[in-house]
Structure formats: structure tokens, C-alpha cells
Design a protein around this motif. Structure first.
Motif, PDB file in Angstrom:
ATOM      1  N   TYR A  69       0.797  -1.229   0.000  1.00  0.00           N
ATOM      2  CA  TYR A  69       0.000   0.000   0.000  1.00  0.00           C
ATOM      3  C   TYR A  69       0.834   1.287   0.000  1.00  0.00           C
ATOM      4  CZ  TYR A  69      -4.386  -2.538   0.692  1.00  0.00           C
ATOM      5  OH  TYR A  69      -5.471  -3.367   0.528  1.00  0.00           O
ATOM      6  N   GLU A  70       2.160   1.200   0.173  1.00  0.00           N
ATOM      7  CA  GLU A  70       2.930   2.447   0.189  1.00  0.00           C
ATOM      8  C   GLU A  70       2.945   3.097  -1.184  1.00  0.00           C
ATOM      9  OE1 GLU A  70       4.231  -0.829  -0.602  1.00  0.00           O
ATOM     10  OE2 GLU A  70       5.415  -0.679   1.241  1.00  0.00           O
ATOM     11  N   GLU A  71       3.057   2.304  -2.261  1.00  0.00           N
ATOM     12  CA  GLU A  71       3.033   2.907  -3.588  1.00  0.00           C
ATOM     13  C   GLU A  71       1.624   3.354  -3.966  1.00  0.00           C
ATOM     14  OE1 GLU A  71       3.157  -0.416  -2.959  1.00  0.00           O
ATOM     15  OE2 GLU A  71       3.452  -1.525  -4.834  1.00  0.00           O
ATOM     16  N   THR A  72       0.595   2.643  -3.463  1.00  0.00           N
ATOM     17  CA  THR A  72      -0.788   3.055  -3.683  1.00  0.00           C
ATOM     18  C   THR A  72      -1.016   4.434  -3.069  1.00  0.00           C
ATOM     19  OG1 THR A  72      -1.317   0.716  -3.302  1.00  0.00           O
ATOM     20  CG2 THR A  72      -3.158   2.237  -3.576  1.00  0.00           C
ATOM     21  N   ASP A  73      -0.603   4.571  -1.828  1.00  0.00           N
ATOM     22  CA  ASP A  73      -0.745   5.835  -1.112  1.00  0.00           C
ATOM     23  C   ASP A  73       0.050   6.948  -1.803  1.00  0.00           C
ATOM     24  OD1 ASP A  73      -1.432   7.112   1.783  1.00  0.00           O
ATOM     25  OD2 ASP A  73       0.575   7.728   1.158  1.00  0.00           O
ATOM     26  N   PHE A  74       1.273   6.640  -2.222  1.00  0.00           N
ATOM     27  CA  PHE A  74       2.121   7.642  -2.855  1.00  0.00           C
ATOM     28  C   PHE A  74       1.490   8.146  -4.152  1.00  0.00           C
ATOM     29  CE2 PHE A  74       5.764   9.122  -5.370  1.00  0.00           C
ATOM     30  CZ  PHE A  74       6.374   9.970  -4.452  1.00  0.00           C
ATOM     31  N   CYS A  75       0.972   7.231  -4.957  1.00  0.00           N
ATOM     32  CA  CYS A  75       0.330   7.623  -6.215  1.00  0.00           C
ATOM     33  C   CYS A  75      -0.935   8.437  -5.952  1.00  0.00           C
ATOM     34  CB  CYS A  75       0.002   6.388  -7.053  1.00  0.00           C
ATOM     35  SG  CYS A  75       1.444   5.553  -7.764  1.00  0.00           S
ATOM     36  N   LEU A  76      -1.662   8.107  -4.887  1.00  0.00           N
ATOM     37  CA  LEU A  76      -2.858   8.878  -4.548  1.00  0.00           C
ATOM     38  C   LEU A  76      -2.496  10.292  -4.125  1.00  0.00           C
ATOM     39  CD1 LEU A  76      -5.897   9.094  -4.093  1.00  0.00           C
ATOM     40  CD2 LEU A  76      -5.555   8.130  -1.803  1.00  0.00           C
ATOM     41  N   GLN A  77      -1.457  10.429  -3.292  1.00  0.00           N
ATOM     42  CA  GLN A  77      -1.037  11.770  -2.882  1.00  0.00           C
ATOM     43  C   GLN A  77      -0.579  12.588  -4.093  1.00  0.00           C
ATOM     44  OE1 GLN A  77      -1.983  12.207   0.148  1.00  0.00           O
ATOM     45  NE2 GLN A  77      -2.203   9.987   0.374  1.00  0.00           N
ATOM     46  N   ALA A  78       0.126  11.921  -5.017  1.00  0.00           N
ATOM     47  CA  ALA A  78       0.586  12.616  -6.217  1.00  0.00           C
ATOM     48  C   ALA A  78      -0.598  13.082  -7.062  1.00  0.00           C
ATOM     49  CB  ALA A  78       1.500  11.700  -7.034  1.00  0.00           C
ATOM     50  N   LYS A  79      -1.606  12.220  -7.195  1.00  0.00           N
ATOM     51  CA  LYS A  79      -2.790  12.595  -7.983  1.00  0.00           C
ATOM     52  C   LYS A  79      -3.504  13.777  -7.336  1.00  0.00           C
ATOM     53  CE  LYS A  79      -7.000  10.806 -10.095  1.00  0.00           C
ATOM     54  NZ  LYS A  79      -7.820   9.604 -10.408  1.00  0.00           N
ATOM     55  N   ARG A  80      -3.624  13.755  -6.018  1.00  0.00           N
ATOM     56  CA  ARG A  80      -4.286  14.857  -5.321  1.00  0.00           C
ATOM     57  C   ARG A  80      -3.513  16.160  -5.475  1.00  0.00           C
ATOM     58  NH1 ARG A  80      -6.157  11.769   0.323  1.00  0.00           N
ATOM     59  NH2 ARG A  80      -8.041  10.790  -0.546  1.00  0.00           N
ATOM     60  N   ASP A 138      -2.164  -4.274   8.467  1.00  0.00           N
ATOM     61  CA  ASP A 138      -1.841  -2.957   9.029  1.00  0.00           C
ATOM     62  C   ASP A 138      -1.774  -1.906   7.931  1.00  0.00           C
ATOM     63  OD1 ASP A 138      -1.684  -4.009  11.583  1.00  0.00           O
ATOM     64  OD2 ASP A 138       0.501  -4.198  11.572  1.00  0.00           O
ATOM     65  N   SER A 139      -1.148  -2.264   6.813  1.00  0.00           N
ATOM     66  CA  SER A 139      -0.995  -1.307   5.720  1.00  0.00           C
ATOM     67  C   SER A 139      -2.343  -0.973   5.093  1.00  0.00           C
ATOM     68  CB  SER A 139      -0.045  -1.866   4.655  1.00  0.00           C
ATOM     69  OG  SER A 139       1.272  -1.943   5.143  1.00  0.00           O
ATOM     70  N   ARG A 140      -3.176  -1.992   4.909  1.00  0.00           N
ATOM     71  CA  ARG A 140      -4.507  -1.753   4.347  1.00  0.00           C
ATOM     72  C   ARG A 140      -5.308  -0.826   5.252  1.00  0.00           C
ATOM     73  NH1 ARG A 140      -9.378  -3.119   5.501  1.00  0.00           N
ATOM     74  NH2 ARG A 140     -11.009  -3.282   3.884  1.00  0.00           N
ATOM     75  N   ARG A 141      -5.282  -1.090   6.545  1.00  0.00           N
ATOM     76  CA  ARG A 141      -6.030  -0.272   7.494  1.00  0.00           C
ATOM     77  C   ARG A 141      -5.505   1.166   7.498  1.00  0.00           C
ATOM     78  NH1 ARG A 141      -4.860  -3.093  11.409  1.00  0.00           N
ATOM     79  NH2 ARG A 141      -3.319  -1.778  12.458  1.00  0.00           N
ATOM     80  N   ARG A 142      -4.195   1.307   7.469  1.00  0.00           N
ATOM     81  CA  ARG A 142      -3.598   2.645   7.449  1.00  0.00           C
ATOM     82  C   ARG A 142      -4.037   3.418   6.205  1.00  0.00           C
ATOM     83  NH1 ARG A 142       0.570   5.256   9.849  1.00  0.00           N
ATOM     84  NH2 ARG A 142       1.580   6.924   8.676  1.00  0.00           N
ATOM     85  N   TYR A 143      -4.070   2.740   5.067  1.00  0.00           N
ATOM     86  CA  TYR A 143      -4.430   3.405   3.821  1.00  0.00           C
ATOM     87  C   TYR A 143      -5.847   3.977   3.901  1.00  0.00           C
ATOM     88  CZ  TYR A 143      -5.647   4.208  -1.042  1.00  0.00           C
ATOM     89  OH  TYR A 143      -6.073   4.795  -2.207  1.00  0.00           O
ATOM     90  N   PHE A 144      -6.800   3.162   4.342  1.00  0.00           N
ATOM     91  CA  PHE A 144      -8.189   3.625   4.360  1.00  0.00           C
ATOM     92  C   PHE A 144      -8.412   4.712   5.411  1.00  0.00           C
ATOM     93  CE2 PHE A 144      -9.307  -0.284   1.982  1.00  0.00           C
ATOM     94  CZ  PHE A 144     -10.079   0.313   0.996  1.00  0.00           C
ATOM     95  N   VAL A 145      -7.864   4.539   6.609  1.00  0.00           N
ATOM     96  CA  VAL A 145      -8.057   5.544   7.655  1.00  0.00           C
ATOM     97  C   VAL A 145      -7.370   6.858   7.280  1.00  0.00           C
ATOM     98  CG1 VAL A 145      -7.575   6.134  10.056  1.00  0.00           C
ATOM     99  CG2 VAL A 145      -8.326   3.816   9.483  1.00  0.00           C
ATOM    100  N   HIS A 165      -9.282   8.231   3.818  1.00  0.00           N
ATOM    101  CA  HIS A 165     -10.746   8.358   3.729  1.00  0.00           C
ATOM    102  C   HIS A 165     -11.430   8.525   5.080  1.00  0.00           C
ATOM    103  CE1 HIS A 165     -10.535   7.418  -0.531  1.00  0.00           C
ATOM    104  NE2 HIS A 165      -9.813   6.348  -0.256  1.00  0.00           N
ATOM    105  N   GLY A 166     -10.696   8.381   6.171  1.00  0.00           N
ATOM    106  CA  GLY A 166     -11.301   8.567   7.477  1.00  0.00           C
ATOM    107  C   GLY A 166     -11.749   7.269   8.120  1.00  0.00           C
ATOM    108  N   LEU A 167     -11.999   7.329   9.428  1.00  0.00           N
ATOM    109  CA  LEU A 167     -12.316   6.134  10.202  1.00  0.00           C
ATOM    110  C   LEU A 167     -13.657   5.523   9.800  1.00  0.00           C
ATOM    111  CD1 LEU A 167     -11.318   4.322  12.497  1.00  0.00           C
ATOM    112  CD2 LEU A 167     -12.475   5.848  14.111  1.00  0.00           C
ATOM    113  N   LEU A 168     -14.673   6.336   9.579  1.00  0.00           N
ATOM    114  CA  LEU A 168     -15.990   5.811   9.213  1.00  0.00           C
ATOM    115  C   LEU A 168     -15.929   5.058   7.892  1.00  0.00           C
ATOM    116  CD1 LEU A 168     -19.015   5.509   9.657  1.00  0.00           C
ATOM    117  CD2 LEU A 168     -19.336   7.774   8.606  1.00  0.00           C
ATOM    118  N   TYR A 169     -15.253   5.645   6.914  1.00  0.00           N
ATOM    119  CA  TYR A 169     -15.114   4.983   5.613  1.00  0.00           C
ATOM    120  C   TYR A 169     -14.383   3.653   5.772  1.00  0.00           C
ATOM    121  CZ  TYR A 169     -14.426   4.714   0.508  1.00  0.00           C
ATOM    122  OH  TYR A 169     -14.451   4.324  -0.813  1.00  0.00           O
ATOM    123  N   ALA A 170     -13.331   3.647   6.592  1.00  0.00           N
ATOM    124  CA  ALA A 170     -12.578   2.412   6.823  1.00  0.00           C
ATOM    125  C   ALA A 170     -13.455   1.355   7.483  1.00  0.00           C
ATOM    126  CB  ALA A 170     -11.350   2.708   7.687  1.00  0.00           C
TER     127      ALA A 170
END
Length: 333
Positions: A219-230, A270-277, A280-285
Motif C-alpha cells: 500500500y505504500e506505492e498506492t498511497d504515494f500515487c494517490l497523494q501525487a494525484k491529489r 496494518d498497511s490496508r487499514r492505514r491506507y483507508f483511515v 478516507h477517514g475512520l468511518l469509511y474504513a
């Protein structure tokens, strides 16, 4: 044992390879870069050894010296294994702080072989597409089969699809399914690409910083690409750049679907949970966890009724629940 090369104003690209107990593969990976150095004069590579503790650092350092690669390759031993993002950041950070940081950084897994021209193709693509912040190669499986797949960002609907494992639902949710088949003959924009082989424009780091070291692996590259897109950067799949990827040599998880599934490590949950929280926030997770758990539970029941073989990782449902937001909240570990 280290020989860090200071990037200069002629360095078009810094390759970062993170090794963990895969010295022989890392050396083969470096060997595949020899022709790339010739096509990209001034290109440099740094191998970060993530505290392998098995003699990997010494073996790689010796190979760099005896093979005559010291003018373009260096070794950076770490006394701590902080994971994929940590290791890559350790190689990237000094170059960014140097007086002449390179315009591009290329992350390459140690169990990869760059096919001729792979890096030059990506550099040329980035030069021609100034809004592209990240671009990745086409991956080739060990048997030579091309793997023209990239990924969509995870959502509640993708979690529902992943849990249910039901064909008709996958068709209805085709625009949200994580795996995305890509054209094999032309560059295409996508959400995110595997961290095994991708190039990053220096300005992306200026915009969003380094990779999030809160992820140990996955999920680190998923998160990185999302931050870059934003931040306004696009991500591209460039199939003209080809890299063979063995896969799973540090983790034990490979492309081979014939091998028995292994129990997933806690850090993956752990990585999956970190990505969603985080994104997208705790409720979304909580909702994402709920739909996956219900979907996967129904799949397990359906599998028994239909007498289908059990190919899921052992204890996946109980492990998922135990590591879900319901029990661990927003904690990343």
C-alpha cells in the motif's frame, strides 16, 4: 561498507534498489543496468540494504567493486529494516538534499531484470509529458509472460468485489475492480502502478514529500500515487519499458498460482487499514471492513456449498477481523 556517489548536474536518473536478503538477485539486477548506463550517461544507482544480517551488504559491495560498477553504483547499508518505503527514502533523501538532485528517481525491486532500453524509454516519456509525475514499466513474469496490469485506487466497492469473489458482481462493479488490464502497445494513464518498477519526477517529492514510512510493506506505492494525484500529477503505464519481475523473493509471495496460499502477514492488514483511515477517514474504513467481511464470509459459505477448492490464504477471515478497524481502530500497527 559504502561508497555513496554524490549526484552531479549530469545525472539524469537515480535508481534506488532496496535489498533484503536477496544479494544474488540484487547483483543480477545491477548487471541488467550496465547497458542502461550506456544509454543514459551519468545515471547512478544506489542499493540500500535493509539490515539483511546475512552478509548481503558485503556481497553486494564486493560485486560492485569487482565488476567495475563503482563509477555508477553504490551501497548504502542500513542498520534497521523499516520496510519498503523506509528503504527507498533512505536512498532518495541524500540525493534530494544534494546540490544537484537528479530530475528523476527510479525505484526498482531487487528481484527484477531491466530489459534493454527500459529506463531510457521511461526518461524519454517523462521528458515528453511534463504533467506526468509517475510512470511504470510493463512487468514480465519469470516465464516470460507479459503482465499488462495496473490498479485502481481501493474503495468500498472494490472491497465488496474482493470479498464476494462473485463474477456477476465483478462485472457490475467493473469500473471499481482493483486490477485493470492495460493496452499492451501504448502508454495509458492509470491510478497506480506496482512499486517493482517505476519512475518519479523530482518535483513530485517537492509537492508531497517522501513515501510514507508508516507502511512497512504493501500500500505504500498506492498511497504515494494517490497523494501525487491529489497534488495534480498524473500516473502512467508505459508498456514500451519492459522489466522482468520474479516477485516475492523477500516476502515469499509470488506470481505462482499453483503454490499453496500462505497465511498473510500482519503488516499487510496494518498497511490496508492505514491506507483507508489515512485517506478516507475512520468511518469509511469501518464501512470498507464491513463490506469485505460480509462479502468474504458469504464467499466461504458459497465455496463449501459449491464444493470449490479452497485456495484462500489460511485463516484469512479471522486474521482480517482481528486486524480490522473494529479491533485496532485507526492504529497503523
Amino acid at each position: 561498507m559504502s561508497n555513496i556517489i554524490e549526484p552531479n548536474n549530469l545525472c539524469p536518473l537515480l535508481v534506488v534498489i532496496v535489498n533484503y536478503r536477496t544479494a544474488n538477485l540484487t547483483i543480477d539486477c545491477l548487471r541488467s543496468l550496465v547497458s542502461e548506463v550506456q544509454s543514459l550517461p551519468g545515471m547512478q544507482a544506489v542499493v540500500v540494504d535493509n539490515d539483511s544480517g546475512d552478509g548481503s551488504a558485503e556481497k553486494i559491495g564486493t560485486a560492485i567493486k569487482t565488476e567495475g560498477w563503482s563509477d555508477w553504483a553504490s551501497l548504502l547499508p542500513s542498520d534497521y529494516n523499516g520496510g519498503f518505503a523506509f528503504g527507498n527514502n533512505a536512498g532518495i533523501r541524500p540525493a534530494l538534499k544534494s546540490s544537484n538532485p537528479p530530475p528523476y528517481f527510479f525505484l526498482l525491486n531487487p528481484d527484477s531484470i531491466a530489459r534493454p532500453g527500459a529506463l531510457k524509454v521511461l526518461v524519454d516519456f517523462m521528458d515528453e509529458h511534463p504533467q506526468a509525475g509517475i510512470a511504470g514499466s510493463a512487468l514480465e513474469k519469470p516465464d516470460g509472460e507479459p503482465w499488462h496490469i495496473t490498479f485502481r485506487f481501493p474503495t468500498i466497492l472494490s472491497e465488496l468485489d474482493g470479498g464476494l469473489n462473485l463474477g456477476i458482481v465483478s462485472k457490475l462493479l467493473s469500473n471499481w475492480v482493483i486490477d485493470r488490464s492495460m493496452p499492451p502497445d501504448k502508454p495509458s494513464e492509470t491510478d497506480w502502478i506496482p512499486g517493482a518498477s517505476f519512475i518519479i519526477r523530482r518535483e513530485v517529492f517537492d509537492s508531497i514529500g517522501l513515501m510514507d514510512e508508516g507502511y512497512f510493506l504493501y500500500y505504500e506505492e498506492t498511497d504515494f500515487c494517490l497523494q501525487a494525484k491529489r497534488a495534480g500529477w498524473s500516473c502512467w503505464y508505459v508498456p514500451q519499458s519492459l522489466v522482468q519481475h520474479i516477485g516475492g523473493q523477500s516476502t515469499g509471495y509470488t506470481y505462482d498460482s499453483l503454490e499453496p496460499a500462505k497465511r498473510l502477514p500482519t503488516y499487510r492488514f496494518d498497511s490496508r487499514r492505514r491506507y483507508f483511515v489515512k485517506n478516507h477517514g475512520l468511518l469509511y474504513a469501518l464501512l470498507a471492513d464491513t463490506v469485505w467481511i460480509l462479502g468474504f464470509a458469504s464467499w466461504r459459505l458459497r465455496r463449501v456449498i459449491q464444493r470449490k477448492p479452497d485456495t484462500d490464504p489460511p485463516q484469512l477471515l479471522s486474521d482480517f477481523i482481528r486486524n480490522s478497524v473494529f479491533f485496532k481502530g485507526g492504529a497503523s500497527s
